[in-house]
Scaffold this motif. Structure first.
Motif, PDB file in Angstrom:
ATOM      1  N   UNK A 134       0.815  -1.209   0.000  1.00  0.00           N
ATOM      2  CA  UNK A 134       0.000   0.000   0.000  1.00  0.00           C
ATOM      3  C   UNK A 134       0.855   1.269   0.000  1.00  0.00           C
ATOM      4  N   UNK A 135       2.126   1.147   0.328  1.00  0.00           N
ATOM      5  CA  UNK A 135       3.016   2.311   0.341  1.00  0.00           C
ATOM      6  C   UNK A 135       3.486   2.613  -1.080  1.00  0.00           C
ATOM      7  N   UNK A 136       3.332   3.861  -1.522  1.00  0.00           N
ATOM      8  CA  UNK A 136       3.817   4.240  -2.853  1.00  0.00           C
ATOM      9  C   UNK A 136       5.342   4.231  -2.908  1.00  0.00           C
ATOM     10  N   UNK A 137       5.988   4.536  -1.796  1.00  0.00           N
ATOM     11  CA  UNK A 137       7.450   4.487  -1.722  1.00  0.00           C
ATOM     12  C   UNK A 137       7.811   3.444  -0.666  1.00  0.00           C
ATOM     13  N   UNK A 138       8.084   2.203  -1.113  1.00  0.00           N
ATOM     14  CA  UNK A 138       8.361   1.146  -0.141  1.00  0.00           C
ATOM     15  C   UNK A 138       9.667   1.388   0.604  1.00  0.00           C
ATOM     16  N   UNK A 139       9.769   0.880   1.840  1.00  0.00           N
ATOM     17  CA  UNK A 139      11.002   1.066   2.617  1.00  0.00           C
ATOM     18  C   UNK A 139      12.137   0.222   2.036  1.00  0.00           C
ATOM     19  N   UNK A 140      13.374   0.652   2.292  1.00  0.00           N
ATOM     20  CA  UNK A 140      14.543  -0.110   1.844  1.00  0.00           C
ATOM     21  C   UNK A 140      14.823  -1.167   2.909  1.00  0.00           C
ATOM     22  N   UNK A 141      14.499  -2.401   2.569  1.00  0.00           N
ATOM     23  CA  UNK A 141      14.730  -3.539   3.451  1.00  0.00           C
ATOM     24  C   UNK A 141      15.041  -4.736   2.568  1.00  0.00           C
ATOM     25  N   UNK A 142      15.522  -5.822   3.135  1.00  0.00           N
ATOM     26  CA  UNK A 142      15.928  -6.964   2.287  1.00  0.00           C
ATOM     27  C   UNK A 142      14.842  -7.436   1.311  1.00  0.00           C
ATOM     28  N   UNK A 143      13.596  -7.350   1.681  1.00  0.00           N
ATOM     29  CA  UNK A 143      12.524  -7.805   0.796  1.00  0.00           C
ATOM     30  C   UNK A 143      12.353  -6.893  -0.417  1.00  0.00           C
ATOM     31  N   UNK A 144      12.818  -5.649  -0.331  1.00  0.00           N
ATOM     32  CA  UNK A 144      12.637  -4.698  -1.431  1.00  0.00           C
ATOM     33  C   UNK A 144      13.952  -4.291  -2.100  1.00  0.00           C
ATOM     34  N   UNK A 145      15.037  -5.013  -1.818  1.00  0.00           N
ATOM     35  CA  UNK A 145      16.317  -4.677  -2.436  1.00  0.00           C
ATOM     36  C   UNK A 145      16.236  -4.750  -3.958  1.00  0.00           C
ATOM     37  N   UNK A 146      15.512  -5.721  -4.489  1.00  0.00           N
ATOM     38  CA  UNK A 146      15.397  -5.842  -5.950  1.00  0.00           C
ATOM     39  C   UNK A 146      14.719  -4.607  -6.523  1.00  0.00           C
ATOM     40  N   UNK A 147      13.700  -4.100  -5.824  1.00  0.00           N
ATOM     41  CA  UNK A 147      13.010  -2.887  -6.280  1.00  0.00           C
ATOM     42  C   UNK A 147      13.939  -1.688  -6.318  1.00  0.00           C
ATOM     43  N   UNK A 148      14.731  -1.524  -5.274  1.00  0.00           N
ATOM     44  CA  UNK A 148      15.565  -0.339  -5.146  1.00  0.00           C
ATOM     45  C   UNK A 148      16.865  -0.430  -5.936  1.00  0.00           C
ATOM     46  N   UNK A 149      17.499  -1.610  -5.902  1.00  0.00           N
ATOM     47  CA  UNK A 149      18.832  -1.724  -6.494  1.00  0.00           C
ATOM     48  C   UNK A 149      18.836  -2.454  -7.840  1.00  0.00           C
ATOM     49  N   UNK A 150      17.734  -3.072  -8.215  1.00  0.00           N
ATOM     50  CA  UNK A 150      17.653  -3.791  -9.483  1.00  0.00           C
ATOM     51  C   UNK A 150      17.809  -2.893 -10.698  1.00  0.00           C
ATOM     52  N   UNK A 151      17.037  -1.818 -10.840  1.00  0.00           N
ATOM     53  CA  UNK A 151      17.177  -0.957 -12.021  1.00  0.00           C
ATOM     54  C   UNK A 151      18.568  -0.336 -12.175  1.00  0.00           C
ATOM     55  N   UNK A 152      19.181   0.217 -11.117  1.00  0.00           N
ATOM     56  CA  UNK A 152      20.542   0.732 -11.311  1.00  0.00           C
ATOM     57  C   UNK A 152      21.533  -0.375 -11.679  1.00  0.00           C
TER      58      UNK A 152
END
Length: 186
Positions: A124-142
């Protein structure tokens, strides 16, 4: 009104619609220009509309401002690419009401967001927190961009190294080439 004046008025109206009022270079695209302007106006009015209904608004302006601030960061689970503040879905309406109820109960912004996450999940969060479950979201594109740049650089180096191997012909190769060219010309 005479028939002649009606005809003149009709011709003037048609000339205006056909774009005679535009410079000659624009006339072929007059209809496209008018359509683009009207389309842009419709899009801008759609962007300005918010889905928060008057019955949802809080009487206290400070609480309403906090509710709008929180709602802007929460995703509509139906639309998935809009905040609940912009969405007209019934689930977004329910979440907006829930946020306002928590605020009137005295919760802080962080407590309200945590209550929404507890109820609907972190999606539900538009900007998800940076945590192990969301590393792919944050670091995948770069990482993909860096991988693509490295691959491109490697390809360019190999291509440049292959083109450097162009050495001049030896005298024997040059005589042989001249002979082949003469045979072809004959």
């Amino acid at each position: 009104m005479t028939v002649a004046s009606a005809t003149v008025r009709a011709r003037l109206a048609w000339a205006w619609l056909a774009g005679d009022w535009l410079p000659r270079a624009w006339r072929p695209g007059a209809w496209r220009l008018i359509a683009c302007v009207l389309g842009a106006a419709l899009l801008l009015t759609a962007l300005a509309a918010h889905a928060v209904e008057p019955s949802e608004r809080l009487a206290n302006p400070a609480l309403e401002a906090r509710a709008r601030n929180i709602s802007a960061g929460l995703r509509c689970l139906v639309c998935q690419n809009e905040s609940i503040d912009e969405s007209g879905a019934s689930l977004a309406h329910d979440i907006r009401i829930f946020v306002r109820q928590r605020l009137t109960a005295g919760d802080s912004n962080a407590q309200v967001i945590q209550a929404v996450v507890n109820r609907y999940g972190a999606f539900v969060l538009l900007k998800p927190p940076v945590e192990p479950a969301t590393y792919v979201l944050w670091y995948g594109p770069p990482a993909l961009v860096l991988f693509g740049l490295a691959g491109t650089m490697l390809w360019l180096r190999r291509r440049r190294a292959a083109s450097v191997d162009d050495a001049p012909l030896s005298p024997e190769e040059s005589r042989r080439l001249d002979g082949l060219m003469r045979e072809r010309d004959v």
